[in-house]
Design a protein around this motif. Structure first.
Motif, PDB file in Angstrom:
ATOM      1  N   ALA A  52       0.839  -1.198   0.000  1.00  0.00           N
ATOM      2  CA  ALA A  52       0.000   0.000   0.000  1.00  0.00           C
ATOM      3  C   ALA A  52       0.875   1.250   0.000  1.00  0.00           C
ATOM      4  O   ALA A  52       1.804   1.376   0.810  1.00  0.00           O
ATOM      5  N   LYS A  53       0.587   2.137  -0.899  1.00  0.00           N
ATOM      6  CA  LYS A  53       1.344   3.384  -1.045  1.00  0.00           C
ATOM      7  C   LYS A  53       1.362   4.150   0.272  1.00  0.00           C
ATOM      8  O   LYS A  53       0.322   4.373   0.896  1.00  0.00           O
ATOM      9  N   GLN A  54       2.563   4.588   0.655  1.00  0.00           N
ATOM     10  CA  GLN A  54       2.712   5.296   1.930  1.00  0.00           C
ATOM     11  C   GLN A  54       2.661   6.810   1.791  1.00  0.00           C
ATOM     12  O   GLN A  54       2.236   7.506   2.712  1.00  0.00           O
ATOM     13  N   LEU A  55       3.119   7.325   0.657  1.00  0.00           N
ATOM     14  CA  LEU A  55       3.123   8.766   0.439  1.00  0.00           C
ATOM     15  C   LEU A  55       1.969   9.119  -0.506  1.00  0.00           C
ATOM     16  O   LEU A  55       2.049   8.875  -1.707  1.00  0.00           O
ATOM     17  N   LEU A  56       0.910   9.660   0.047  1.00  0.00           N
ATOM     18  CA  LEU A  56      -0.250  10.044  -0.762  1.00  0.00           C
ATOM     19  C   LEU A  56      -0.125  11.500  -1.164  1.00  0.00           C
ATOM     20  O   LEU A  56       0.297  12.351  -0.366  1.00  0.00           O
ATOM     21  N   PHE A  57      -0.515  11.787  -2.412  1.00  0.00           N
ATOM     22  CA  PHE A  57      -0.395  13.160  -2.895  1.00  0.00           C
ATOM     23  C   PHE A  57      -1.464  14.027  -2.229  1.00  0.00           C
ATOM     24  O   PHE A  57      -2.654  13.698  -2.249  1.00  0.00           O
ATOM     25  N   PRO A  58      -1.056  15.136  -1.610  1.00  0.00           N
ATOM     26  CA  PRO A  58      -2.022  15.960  -0.875  1.00  0.00           C
ATOM     27  C   PRO A  58      -3.084  16.571  -1.787  1.00  0.00           C
ATOM     28  O   PRO A  58      -2.791  17.001  -2.894  1.00  0.00           O
TER      29      PRO A  58
ATOM     30  N   TRP B 247      -9.708  20.010  -7.598  1.00  0.00           N
ATOM     31  CA  TRP B 247      -9.431  18.706  -8.199  1.00  0.00           C
ATOM     32  C   TRP B 247     -10.646  18.062  -8.836  1.00  0.00           C
ATOM     33  O   TRP B 247     -10.524  17.076  -9.565  1.00  0.00           O
ATOM     34  N   GLY B 248     -11.853  18.581  -8.525  1.00  0.00           N
ATOM     35  CA  GLY B 248     -13.059  18.019  -9.127  1.00  0.00           C
ATOM     36  C   GLY B 248     -13.665  16.890  -8.330  1.00  0.00           C
ATOM     37  O   GLY B 248     -14.698  16.343  -8.723  1.00  0.00           O
ATOM     38  N   PHE B 249     -13.061  16.511  -7.215  1.00  0.00           N
ATOM     39  CA  PHE B 249     -13.591  15.441  -6.373  1.00  0.00           C
ATOM     40  C   PHE B 249     -12.965  15.567  -4.993  1.00  0.00           C
ATOM     41  O   PHE B 249     -12.005  16.311  -4.797  1.00  0.00           O
ATOM     42  N   LEU B 250     -13.523  14.819  -4.041  1.00  0.00           N
ATOM     43  CA  LEU B 250     -12.984  14.820  -2.684  1.00  0.00           C
ATOM     44  C   LEU B 250     -12.318  13.472  -2.431  1.00  0.00           C
ATOM     45  O   LEU B 250     -12.982  12.432  -2.412  1.00  0.00           O
ATOM     46  N   PRO B 251     -11.006  13.436  -2.276  1.00  0.00           N
ATOM     47  CA  PRO B 251     -10.295  12.158  -2.127  1.00  0.00           C
ATOM     48  C   PRO B 251     -10.548  11.520  -0.768  1.00  0.00           C
ATOM     49  O   PRO B 251     -10.855  12.208   0.214  1.00  0.00           O
ATOM     50  N   SER B 252     -10.393  10.194  -0.722  1.00  0.00           N
ATOM     51  CA  SER B 252     -10.635   9.465   0.526  1.00  0.00           C
ATOM     52  C   SER B 252      -9.596   8.361   0.721  1.00  0.00           C
ATOM     53  O   SER B 252      -9.917   7.262   1.157  1.00  0.00           O
ATOM     54  N   GLY B 253      -8.352   8.640   0.353  1.00  0.00           N
ATOM     55  CA  GLY B 253      -7.319   7.624   0.452  1.00  0.00           C
ATOM     56  C   GLY B 253      -6.761   7.468   1.852  1.00  0.00           C
ATOM     57  O   GLY B 253      -6.857   8.370   2.689  1.00  0.00           O
ATOM     58  N   GLU B 254      -6.176   6.299   2.096  1.00  0.00           N
ATOM     59  CA  GLU B 254      -5.497   6.025   3.358  1.00  0.00           C
ATOM     60  C   GLU B 254      -4.112   5.475   3.047  1.00  0.00           C
ATOM     61  O   GLU B 254      -3.956   4.632   2.163  1.00  0.00           O
ATOM     62  N   ALA B 255      -3.120   5.943   3.770  1.00  0.00           N
ATOM     63  CA  ALA B 255      -1.732   5.574   3.486  1.00  0.00           C
ATOM     64  C   ALA B 255      -1.377   4.224   4.085  1.00  0.00           C
ATOM     65  O   ALA B 255      -1.921   3.809   5.117  1.00  0.00           O
ATOM     66  N   GLY B 256      -0.441   3.533   3.418  1.00  0.00           N
ATOM     67  CA  GLY B 256       0.145   2.329   3.982  1.00  0.00           C
ATOM     68  C   GLY B 256       1.158   2.688   5.055  1.00  0.00           C
ATOM     69  O   GLY B 256       1.427   3.866   5.316  1.00  0.00           O
TER      70      GLY B 256
END
Length: 536
Positions: free
Chosen positions: A325-331, A361-370
């Protein structure tokens, strides 16, 4: 007139750094880019120049190095720069403080302070998003940068910053000697500084030539790199998936590759959705007699509704044999920075922050980092190849690759989906990948949705690249199949050192600040600074 000159000195480095970012062929420009800032804040005749000039220049330098963010709105680069350029700010005040108290040769003080700030940028910037360390500009000169397997990229940045300090020393001496070049050449700090920097460049070059001729490699597995050049969007996730299936089915012959690699976000859905993606991949893997490394979404185990951006290793039966799982998510694109903090202190401020993010960005992100580096076991011809996946801009953060190398990784695969960030940024990311390959003496494969996709050997040389019939590497669809060389040696001194070189530089910077602060009336402050340097 003074205000005009100071303003010019503040923005000229931003223009020079921006020129390199836009035209990466100008690799010589970063050697002198920061000289105006050094001139502005180490002038002994004007020791109290307003630090706001540097803050303006630092923000503008971030904006000009990331002009692709203008496509999301005129305000986006300035808003992002105000946050992501924050850790540029310590350079000028620290350099001014050290110089006016200790009066060391600028070739020393500039190098020590600049490299310390580069480390701060890489580690403390939001999401560790920092693409433009000075040393990366030299990646296309493999004979010069091989020494990064000892020092990391910071060793090259140190030499370049020292050169900028030497130029500033020479210019100040030229001014004080009223244009007498002979007086400048006879000055002790110029002679010693020139000799030291020339020796460092010579040492790095000789070391590079020797290392290039002595690094052992052997043939490794054949990889098929799939570059679909298609918009990775949730609205078209089925079409994206089918396109990549068809490209692989048509372009990769049975047993023609040991590992097929799809880019980041190749499946913008839960890869474990029943009856969908894994079934397709199992069928295709059997047809091609190959394993797959695929970028797809996972589900958060702790926060329902949140997703993880992952790389999945899939065998010929369609079973997941490893996931990272990606650890560095783009802000603001993959997650909303400080969202929970704003919710706690002010719901209204939280809504405003979310609305601005959605507007940009046109959307609201909901990612979680590894949370950890993963090394996959990939079976190949009776042996196990240790493979590590890095996702998107994670290749810009040196500790991830070094940690994977210490765990045995001899092959790095960087899957990415950079969309429309532009050719210069993709070239910069390729240069960063070259440096990571040298630092860890491991082959580095880059697989981008739109490019640049290719194979970098353990010497940091681009040995294979995906091109179309016109020679284009970006914005084109295609498949590249090639064998990846594997280094015969283990982890490098750099990989094992846990960034020892730059940590020594940080200690030196802390020592200089402590010495600069030492005054009889400031003994308590000096003790606190020394303690902070020791703890650092």
């Amino acid at each position: 007139m003074t205000v005009l000159l100071r303003g010019l000195a503040a923005v000229l480095p931003a223009m020079l750094l921006g020129a390199y970012a836009y035209w990466p062929a100008l690799a010589f420009v970063p050697w002198i880019a920061i000289v105006p800032w050094v001139l502005l804040y180490t002038d002994d005749r004007r020791p109290r120049v307003w630090l706001g000039w540097y803050a303006i220049g630092a923000l503008l330098s971030w904006v000009l190095q990331h002009t692709e963010t203008f496509r999301y709105g005129w305000y986006v680069p300035f808003a992002m720069g105000a946050v992501l350029a924050f850790w540029y700010l310590p350079f000028a005040p620290a350099l001014r403080f050290v110089h006016h108290r200790l009066h060391l040769p600028r070739s020393i003080s500039v190098a020590v302070v600049w490299v310390a700030v580069e480390w701060l940028r890489a580690h403390l910037t939001l999401s560790s998003f920092d693409l433009y360390g000075l040393g990366y500009s030299q990646a296309r000169f493999p004979w010069f940068v091989q020494i990064v397997d000892v020092t990391g990229i910071y060793g090259i940045s140190f030499i370049m910053a020292a050169f900028a300090g030497l130029v500033a020393d020479a210019l100040f001496l030229l001014r004080d000697a009223r244009g007498s070049l002979r007086a400048v050449l006879r000055a002790r700090r110029v002679r010693i500084g020139s000799a030291a920097i020339a020796a460092a460049v010579l040492l790095a070059s000789v070391y590079g030539v020797v290392r290039l001729s002595t690094i052992g490699t052997r043939p490794g597995p054949r990889l098929a790199l799939i570059q679909p050049n298609i918009a990775h969007t949730v609205r078209n996730l089925v079409g994206v998936h089918l396109t990549q299936l068809l490209m692989t089915e048509r372009a990769v012959p049975p047993a023609g590759a040991d590992l097929v690699v799809w880019p980041e976000n190749a499946i913008l859905d839960n890869i474990r959705r029943e009856g969908a993606y894994l079934d397709d991949l199992a069928w295709l893997a059997k047809q091609k007699d190959a394993w797959f490394l695929v970028g797809a979404l996972g589900k958060s185990r702790t926060h329902p509704g949140r997703t993880t951006n992952e790389a999945f290793l899939i065998d010929t039966e369609g079973h997941i044999r490893g996931e990272y799982a990606k650890q560095l998510l783009f802000p603001w694109s993959e997650y909303v920075p400080g969202d929970r903090f704003f919710e706690r202190i002010s719901p209204g401020l939280s809504r405003l922050h979310r609305n601005i993010t959605r507007m940009g960005w046109g959307f609201l992100p909901s990612g979680e980092a590894g949370h950890d580096v993963e090394v996959f076991d990939f079976p190949w011809r009776g042996e196990t190849v240790k493979l590590a996946a890095l996702i998107c801009f994670e290749n810009t953060f040196p500790p991830f690759a070094a940690e994977a190398s210490r765990r045995g990784a001899r092959l790095f695969v960087n899957i990415t989906s950079e969309g429309e960030v532009g050719g210069p940024v993709q070239e910069q990311l390729l240069r960063i990948a070259m440096i990571r390959a040298i630092e860890n003496r491991a082959s580095y494969v880059r697989v981008g949705n739109t490019g640049i996709s290719g194979v970098i050997d353990p010497r940091g040389r681009l040995v294979a690249i995906l091109r179309d019939a016109r020679g284009a590497t970006i914005g084109t669809a295609g498949v590249l199949i090639d064998a990846v060389p594997l280094a015969t040696s283990g982890p490098t001194l750099y990989s094992r050192s846990h960034d020892a070189f730059v940590k020594l530089d940080l200690a030196a910077a802390g020592l200089l600040l402590a010495l600069a602060a030492f005054r009889p009336r400031r003994r308590r402050g000096a003790a606190l600074v020394a303690l902070a340097a020791l703890l650092g």
